[in-house]
Design a protein around this motif. Structure first.
Motif, PDB file in Angstrom:
ATOM      1  N   LEU A 542     -19.943 -23.075   1.927  1.00  0.00           N
ATOM      2  CA  LEU A 542     -20.403 -21.711   1.695  1.00  0.00           C
ATOM      3  C   LEU A 542     -21.544 -21.641   0.693  1.00  0.00           C
ATOM      4  CD1 LEU A 542     -16.914 -19.950   1.431  1.00  0.00           C
ATOM      5  CD2 LEU A 542     -18.395 -20.108   3.440  1.00  0.00           C
ATOM      6  N   GLU A 543     -21.462 -22.448  -0.353  1.00  0.00           N
ATOM      7  CA  GLU A 543     -22.486 -22.433  -1.396  1.00  0.00           C
ATOM      8  C   GLU A 543     -22.766 -23.853  -1.864  1.00  0.00           C
ATOM      9  OE1 GLU A 543     -21.594 -19.884  -4.675  1.00  0.00           O
ATOM     10  OE2 GLU A 543     -20.985 -18.198  -3.411  1.00  0.00           O
ATOM     11  N   TYR A 544     -24.028 -24.098  -2.186  1.00  0.00           N
ATOM     12  CA  TYR A 544     -24.438 -25.384  -2.750  1.00  0.00           C
ATOM     13  C   TYR A 544     -25.544 -25.102  -3.762  1.00  0.00           C
ATOM     14  CZ  TYR A 544     -26.718 -29.967  -3.133  1.00  0.00           C
ATOM     15  OH  TYR A 544     -27.283 -31.123  -3.613  1.00  0.00           O
ATOM     16  N   SER A 545     -25.336 -25.532  -4.984  1.00  0.00           N
ATOM     17  CA  SER A 545     -26.362 -25.324  -6.001  1.00  0.00           C
ATOM     18  C   SER A 545     -26.429 -26.533  -6.911  1.00  0.00           C
ATOM     19  CB  SER A 545     -26.070 -24.066  -6.828  1.00  0.00           C
ATOM     20  OG  SER A 545     -24.832 -24.181  -7.503  1.00  0.00           O
ATOM     21  N   MET A 546     -27.619 -26.788  -7.417  1.00  0.00           N
ATOM     22  CA  MET A 546     -27.827 -27.925  -8.307  1.00  0.00           C
ATOM     23  C   MET A 546     -28.831 -27.535  -9.377  1.00  0.00           C
ATOM     24  SD  MET A 546     -29.403 -31.690  -7.458  1.00  0.00           S
ATOM     25  CE  MET A 546     -27.982 -32.195  -6.500  1.00  0.00           C
ATOM     26  N   ASN A 547     -28.607 -28.061 -10.584  1.00  0.00           N
ATOM     27  CA  ASN A 547     -29.597 -27.859 -11.629  1.00  0.00           C
ATOM     28  C   ASN A 547     -29.616 -29.069 -12.552  1.00  0.00           C
ATOM     29  OD1 ASN A 547     -26.937 -26.652 -12.664  1.00  0.00           O
ATOM     30  ND2 ASN A 547     -28.127 -26.832 -14.545  1.00  0.00           N
ATOM     31  N   ALA A 548     -30.755 -29.288 -13.167  1.00  0.00           N
ATOM     32  CA  ALA A 548     -30.888 -30.357 -14.148  1.00  0.00           C
ATOM     33  C   ALA A 548     -30.392 -29.821 -15.482  1.00  0.00           C
ATOM     34  CB  ALA A 548     -32.341 -30.806 -14.254  1.00  0.00           C
ATOM     35  N   VAL A 549     -29.476 -30.546 -16.121  1.00  0.00           N
ATOM     36  CA  VAL A 549     -28.881 -30.028 -17.350  1.00  0.00           C
ATOM     37  C   VAL A 549     -29.805 -30.195 -18.549  1.00  0.00           C
ATOM     38  CG1 VAL A 549     -26.556 -30.429 -16.495  1.00  0.00           C
ATOM     39  CG2 VAL A 549     -27.667 -32.187 -17.848  1.00  0.00           C
ATOM     40  N   THR A 550     -30.805 -31.083 -18.438  1.00  0.00           N
ATOM     41  CA  THR A 550     -31.794 -31.237 -19.506  1.00  0.00           C
ATOM     42  C   THR A 550     -33.176 -31.360 -18.880  1.00  0.00           C
ATOM     43  OG1 THR A 550     -31.516 -33.651 -19.508  1.00  0.00           O
ATOM     44  CG2 THR A 550     -30.172 -32.390 -21.069  1.00  0.00           C
ATOM     45  N   GLY A 552     -36.824 -33.382 -18.272  1.00  0.00           N
ATOM     46  CA  GLY A 552     -37.187 -34.783 -18.091  1.00  0.00           C
ATOM     47  C   GLY A 552     -36.776 -35.312 -16.729  1.00  0.00           C
ATOM     48  N   ILE A 553     -37.477 -36.348 -16.299  1.00  0.00           N
ATOM     49  CA  ILE A 553     -37.231 -36.950 -14.992  1.00  0.00           C
ATOM     50  C   ILE A 553     -35.901 -37.687 -14.945  1.00  0.00           C
ATOM     51  CG2 ILE A 553     -38.360 -39.158 -15.484  1.00  0.00           C
ATOM     52  CD1 ILE A 553     -38.641 -37.076 -12.222  1.00  0.00           C
ATOM     53  N   ASP A 554     -35.368 -38.040 -16.126  1.00  0.00           N
ATOM     54  CA  ASP A 554     -34.110 -38.785 -16.182  1.00  0.00           C
ATOM     55  C   ASP A 554     -32.921 -37.884 -16.486  1.00  0.00           C
ATOM     56  OD1 ASP A 554     -34.765 -38.146 -18.754  1.00  0.00           O
ATOM     57  OD2 ASP A 554     -34.469 -40.155 -19.588  1.00  0.00           O
ATOM     58  N   ALA A 555     -33.048 -36.599 -16.198  1.00  0.00           N
ATOM     59  CA  ALA A 555     -31.979 -35.645 -16.514  1.00  0.00           C
ATOM     60  C   ALA A 555     -30.769 -35.856 -15.618  1.00  0.00           C
ATOM     61  CB  ALA A 555     -32.492 -34.214 -16.353  1.00  0.00           C
ATOM     62  N   ILE A 556     -29.591 -35.516 -16.135  1.00  0.00           N
ATOM     63  CA  ILE A 556     -28.371 -35.507 -15.332  1.00  0.00           C
ATOM     64  C   ILE A 556     -28.403 -34.289 -14.412  1.00  0.00           C
ATOM     65  CG2 ILE A 556     -25.877 -35.073 -15.448  1.00  0.00           C
ATOM     66  CD1 ILE A 556     -25.680 -36.849 -17.807  1.00  0.00           C
ATOM     67  N   ALA A 557     -28.012 -34.498 -13.160  1.00  0.00           N
ATOM     68  CA  ALA A 557     -27.925 -33.400 -12.199  1.00  0.00           C
ATOM     69  C   ALA A 557     -26.498 -32.870 -12.169  1.00  0.00           C
ATOM     70  CB  ALA A 557     -28.336 -33.881 -10.810  1.00  0.00           C
ATOM     71  N   SER A 558     -26.356 -31.559 -12.219  1.00  0.00           N
ATOM     72  CA  SER A 558     -25.050 -30.913 -12.122  1.00  0.00           C
ATOM     73  C   SER A 558     -25.012 -30.108 -10.830  1.00  0.00           C
ATOM     74  CB  SER A 558     -24.818 -29.999 -13.320  1.00  0.00           C
ATOM     75  OG  SER A 558     -23.593 -29.316 -13.201  1.00  0.00           O
ATOM     76  N   THR A 559     -23.978 -30.348 -10.016  1.00  0.00           N
ATOM     77  CA  THR A 559     -23.885 -29.716  -8.702  1.00  0.00           C
ATOM     78  C   THR A 559     -22.600 -28.915  -8.595  1.00  0.00           C
ATOM     79  OG1 THR A 559     -25.030 -31.626  -7.746  1.00  0.00           O
ATOM     80  CG2 THR A 559     -23.953 -30.134  -6.210  1.00  0.00           C
ATOM     81  N   ARG A 560     -22.678 -27.753  -7.944  1.00  0.00           N
ATOM     82  CA  ARG A 560     -21.495 -26.944  -7.645  1.00  0.00           C
ATOM     83  C   ARG A 560     -21.495 -26.581  -6.174  1.00  0.00           C
ATOM     84  NH1 ARG A 560     -20.056 -21.430  -7.081  1.00  0.00           N
ATOM     85  NH2 ARG A 560     -17.874 -21.034  -7.681  1.00  0.00           N
ATOM     86  N   VAL A 561     -20.339 -26.738  -5.535  1.00  0.00           N
ATOM     87  CA  VAL A 561     -20.198 -26.350  -4.133  1.00  0.00           C
ATOM     88  C   VAL A 561     -19.005 -25.428  -3.990  1.00  0.00           C
ATOM     89  CG1 VAL A 561     -21.210 -28.508  -3.303  1.00  0.00           C
ATOM     90  CG2 VAL A 561     -18.724 -28.311  -3.483  1.00  0.00           C
ATOM     91  N   LEU A 562     -19.027 -24.630  -2.939  1.00  0.00           N
ATOM     92  CA  LEU A 562     -17.920 -23.749  -2.606  1.00  0.00           C
ATOM     93  C   LEU A 562     -17.627 -23.939  -1.123  1.00  0.00           C
ATOM     94  CD1 LEU A 562     -16.140 -21.462  -3.899  1.00  0.00           C
ATOM     95  CD2 LEU A 562     -17.729 -19.834  -2.866  1.00  0.00           C
ATOM     96  N   ILE A 563     -16.365 -24.248  -0.788  1.00  0.00           N
ATOM     97  CA  ILE A 563     -16.000 -24.525   0.601  1.00  0.00           C
ATOM     98  C   ILE A 563     -14.833 -23.636   1.036  1.00  0.00           C
ATOM     99  CG2 ILE A 563     -16.760 -26.923   0.440  1.00  0.00           C
ATOM    100  CD1 ILE A 563     -13.776 -27.715   0.305  1.00  0.00           C
ATOM    101  N   ARG A 564     -14.678 -23.545   2.355  1.00  0.00           N
ATOM    102  CA  ARG A 564     -13.534 -22.858   2.942  1.00  0.00           C
ATOM    103  C   ARG A 564     -13.066 -23.660   4.142  1.00  0.00           C
ATOM    104  NH1 ARG A 564     -15.638 -17.891   4.579  1.00  0.00           N
ATOM    105  NH2 ARG A 564     -16.049 -18.746   6.638  1.00  0.00           N
TER     106      ARG A 564
END
Length: 628
Positions: A542-550, A552-564
């Motif tokens: 249903l939903e997929y989103s991602m953002n860089a938490v910091t 820079g090119i070496d930032a950690i990626a944080s992802t959230r999904v919503l499923i049914r």
């Protein structure tokens, strides 16, 4: 008595109520009407001729707080020995979980309940036991474990279960909460004209009889702590409201909760409503008045404080303000408002909350529900103690009180000092533990161990690990559901020269390895399809989103999904009658965006599988969220 509170202008700015001509009245229709002869007025306060008096605030920024910390008074269901004490009733696990996508597992509910006990909330509304087997078992577990954990000061939270006004619901609620040292049944029925006509299709006399008999039935089960709520009280006929509240008091109710169910009232109006109920309800001196304010107009916290000023001594709130539609009054906002201003402006009102546990509670609810806190959210938002303006920065460097009315330490967030430790690949467990504690995370040795190796892996690739990186790692390692499947390895090939392919290796709960390969329109699509080949649980993303938490090119990626799930659990919404499909969220973090995405997807699947395994029968799908 607890409800016969002070009504001097210092505490209650609302005018003296009148039985026949209330200043605030909302009829049974959906429109809001006021008497032309008496328009609503805003509260006025006596002026202070001492122009040199400063505005004082009770917090760690004030070197001379107004008074010593108060002791929590002994718990008596229908009375509070100290007229200035305000009980905090948390409904995160009931109303909060009704937020779309905020499904919680039984383990997550128990974790949150334990954190609420650390906070010191007086009452935990653990759920709606009659809604499903899952809700019943979760409430029962919380009652047995959290409801019997008495601390050295004798504190133990009341464990409350919600029920509609029928014998089956009430009996089920009692069977779930009766194991607690202090059990409570909370029952409700709608009282506004629009609800009586279109939802209940009942007369006032019928509703009055139901409310009276069901409160009496709850008491007959052996429960001496019964809360009653007239749903949509803000739009109910005043005379009927006084009558039904008086009758449930006679039947044995110990707390009367006054809900602004649709969030329509203004602070002066809601305060007047509480004042009028207090003045016109027979037997009101024998019960506690409570508030429950929704946030549809963004006024839930203001209305809640107005209710307290008018005499309410129980305030219903949720962590981060989550809940139906626009949410509820926020625990952290209400509590900190009383902490900062209660002594000097609100007539000495105070709570028993240990505010230093607020940050951890906020983070836990945010991670478990997948409902992210907006950066500018009061008290717990990422920017709540951030200063970017040069003028502000200059003031804060000279004296923090110039632009901060409270200290981050007040809510459990430690300041990182400019000359503090910088975390990198050579940092050890002790330094990591200290920094996580400064960020509000109190982790046990096992959790710290899991975080430490993830931290080391990131530190090998980044010169400096930031606070945002650490927060993402905690989310990825600590706030995850019980695993049925765990990502072991992932390899993808993608680009413009052909189809993207992904090979995924997962471990099941027994430690067996499973490998699958798939193609897709991109690396994430192909990886998700490979996971589906192994787990074999058809779902809709249903939903997929991602953002860089910091930065820079070496930032950690944080992802959230919503499923049914395709064969999803459904629930019937008590207010609208519509079928609502249960959804499951998952989060993941990693230096690689595809790895982060797969972790989030597997997290959501694990949450769904955990729910499905515990409650596979059709009965478990018949869930009825409610609004009060």
């Amino acid at each position: 008595m607890a409800s016969s509170m002070l009504t001097s202008p210092k505490i209650s700015p609302f005018p003296s109520p009148s039985l026949k001509n209330p200043s605030f009245y909302i009829p049974s229709s959906s429109s809001l009407r006021f008497s032309a002869s008496k328009a609503p007025t805003f509260p006025s306060f006596a002026s202070n001729s001492k122009s040199s008096q400063s505005l004082s605030i009770s917090s760690s920024l004030n070197p001379n707080p107004p008074s010593a910390p108060h002791r929590r008074p002994p718990y008596i269901p229908n009375r509070i020995p100290d007229p200035n004490y305000v009980r905090i009733f948390d409904t995160t696990l009931r109303d909060g979980e009704q937020s779309p996508g905020a499904t919680l597992t039984s383990k997550e509910k128990l974790d949150i309940a334990r954190q609420l006990a650390k906070l010191g909330v007086d009452i935990i509304e653990a759920g709606f036991p009659a809604a499903s087997k899952d809700d019943f078992e979760a409430v029962k577990t919380i009652a047995k474990e959290v409801g019997n954990a008495v601390d050295e000061n004798g504190y133990v939270p009341v464990i409350c279960g919600l029920s509609r006004c029928n014998e089956k619901d009430i009996k089920t609620a009692w069977e779930a909460v009766k194991y607690a040292k202090r059990p409570r049944i909370h029952t409700f029925i709608a009282t506004s004209g629009i609800h009586l006509e279109y939802k209940l299709r009942k007369s006032k006399e019928e509703v009055l009889d139901i409310a009276r008999s069901m409160v009496r039935f709850a008491r007959s089960l052996g429960c001496d702590d019964v809360e009653f709520s007239p749903e949509d009280a803000g739009r109910s006929d005043r005379e009927f409201l006084y009558e039904i509240l008086g009758e449930v008091i006679k039947a044995g109710a110990t707390t009367l909760n006054i809900p602004d169910t649709v969030g329509i009232t203004m602070p002066t109006e809601f305060g007047q409503l509480i004042a009028d109920i207090k003045a016109n309800t027979p037997g009101i001196e024998n019960v506690i008045i409570s508030t429950h304010c929704q946030n549809d107009l963004g006024l839930s916290t203001a209305n809640t404080i107005a209710g307290a000023c008018a005499g309410a001594r129980q305030l219903e709130v949720t962590v981060n303000g989550i809940g139906e539609r626009a949410g509820n009054a926020s625990l952290e906002e209400v509590v900190m408002a009383l902490k900062c201003r209660g002594e000097l402006v609100l007539g000495g009102l105070y709570t028993g909350i240990n505010t230093r546990h607020i940050v951890m509670a906020s983070k836990m609810v945010e991670e478990y529900t997948g409902l992210h806190v907006q950066p500018h959210k009061a008290i717990v938002g990422a920017n709540a103690f951030a200063h970017e303006s040069g003028i502000h920065q200059d003031g804060v460097l000279k004296n923090k009180g110039t632009y901060e009315i409270m200290s981050p330490e007040d809510i459990g967030l430690e300041r990182s000092h400019a000359a503090g430790v910088v975390l990198g690949k050579l940092s050890g467990r002790h330094a990591l533990r200290d920094r996580l504690k400064e960020l509000g995370y109190e982790l046990d040795d096992e959790q710290l161990g899991n975080i430490f190796w993830s931290f080391k892996a990131v530190a090998e690739q980044k010169k400096r690990v930031t606070d945002a990186d650490l927060i993402a790692l905690v989310s990825d390692e600590v706030f995850q559901p019980e695993f049925f499947w765990k990502l072991v390895d992932l390899q993808v090939t993608c680009g413009t020269l052909g189809l993207s392919t992904a090979t995924v290796k997962l471990n099941d709960a027994d430690g067996r390895e499973h490998v699958a390969c798939s193609v897709g329109t991109g690396p994430v699509d192909s990886a998700y399809k490979a996971v589906d080949l192994i787990i074999k649980e058809p779902v809709t993303l249903l939903e997929y989103s991602m953002n860089a938490v910091t930065e820079g090119i070496d930032a950690i990626a944080s992802t959230r999904v919503l499923i049914r799930a395709e064969k999803s659990h459904t629930s019937t919404h008590a207010s609208t009658g519509e079928l609502v499909h249960r959804t499951f969220s998952g989060t993941g973090a990693g230096m690689d965006i595809v790895v982060s995405s797969v972790k989030a997807y597997i997290g959501a699947l694990n949450k769904m599988l955990g729910f499905k395994e515990q409650y596979p029968t059709k009965a478990s799908t018949e869930r009825s969220p409610v609004s009060t």
